[in-house]
Design an enzyme around this catalytic site. Structure first.
Site: not given
Ligand SMILES: Nc1nc2c(c(=O)[nH]1)N[C@@H](CN(C=O)c1ccc(C(=O)N[C@@H](CCC(=O)O)C(=O)O)cc1)CN2
Length: 288
Positions: A53, A97, A120
């Protein structure tokens, strides 16, 4: 017949071209978008996704903010990191995460993220917006799946989509996305309690395999010509394995492989959400 490959890397590269221009335009207006990541523990898979990322951020000109935390961090200490990122103006969007270690309350952590910084699209407010059909950041893997289907002209409206797996990052939100009026698909969501998985999959025009069970979807389960997207991933002794068995490519009309299919787009749409949030803030400041 051999399926046409839905190429996630090539599609990601196309998106990055556009993202670079959008980031340049933001920077020209004095806005520097910044992606934050919160990684708890040292799972090699999660570590490698987070590293990827940040590598993507560098490619399109987004600033990187990393918080790598010990596996035994307490809920309260992790919440303090979340509060700090919520307050940090350099961090315009961030992710935690997943999965988190078992002793942590994942839902409570996701809920603590400022919904305006939720890169997200997994905060309950943003999932609620998806249910309502209101604008907001879309979960990255479902967005990647939708983009890949559109990019390769796979018909979605009226299609029967069978999703295998009910996880929060893929299975549940993809059903919400594909049943919006704009997409108009019919979605069946299968899971470990599904009585006859093969029969359900055989009815599908589009199969989205996101169960994390290596080789679960075999050629005999696939309707000839169907589009099959291999999204689930498992780390086995032989390396990374997707949910789709090798012979499926001979039956399917389109195949999104794993690796090289939806994964690169999951990462791309994360950056897309960060850029979109920065653009939204700027438009608001402009009084639009
Ligand atoms: N907070 C989140 N956690 C997790 C998400 C998520 O979207 N948000 N999804 C997955 C992991 N993930 C991103 O975090 C992810 C998985 C896979 C890939 C990817 O590009 N895979 C490559 C292969 C990678 C390799 O070789 O190791 C591919 O498919 O080609 C990107 C992101 C769970 N957690």
């Amino acid at each position: 017949m051999t399926a046409e490959v839905l190429d996630g890397k090539a599609t990601r590269d196309e998106l990055f071209e556009v993202f670079r221009e959008r980031v340049s335009a933001l920077r020209a207006r004095g806005v520097a978008p910044g992606l934050g990541t919160v990684l708890v523990g040292d799972d090699p898979g999660s570590r490698s996704y987070v590293k990827g990322k940040h590598a993507d951020c560098a490619k399109v000109g987004i600033e990187s903010i990393r918080r790598d935390l010990p596996a035994d961090i307490s809920q309260a200490a992790l919440e303090a990191v979340i509060d700090e990122l919520n307050a940090d103006p350099a961090c315009t969007g961030y992710i935690v995460q997943l999965p988190l270690p078992k002793h942590l309350d994942e839902n409570a952590i996701l809920e603590r993220i400022d919904p305006a910084k939720d890169a997200d699209g997994l905060h309950p407010t943003n999932l609620g917006r998806l249910v309502l059909g209101a604008p907001g950041p879309l979960p990255c893997t479902p967005h990647g799946i939708l983009h890949l289907l559109r990019r390769y002209d796979v018909p979605i409206a009226g299609a029967h989509v069978v999703v295998v797996g009910r996880g929060v990052t893929v299975g549940r939100p993809i059903g919400l996305l594909l049943t919006r009026r704009s997409e108009n698909a019919t979605v069946t969501l299968c899971h470990t309690g599904t009585r006859d998985l093969a029969a359900e999959v055989r009815r599908a025009d589009i199969v989205i395999a996101a169960a994390g069970v290596p080789g679960l979807i075999t050629a005999d389960m696939v309707k000839p010509g169907a589009a099959v997207l291999d999204v689930g991933v498992s780390r086995t002794d032989e390396g990374l394995r997707g949910d789709v068995a090798a012979g499926v490519a001979e039956v399917a009309g389109h195949l999104s492989p794993n690796p090289g299919g939806v994964g690169p787009l999951t990462r791309a749409f994360l950056l897309g959400n960060v850029i979109e949030a920065a653009e939204r803030d700027l438009a608001r400041a402009d009084g639009a």
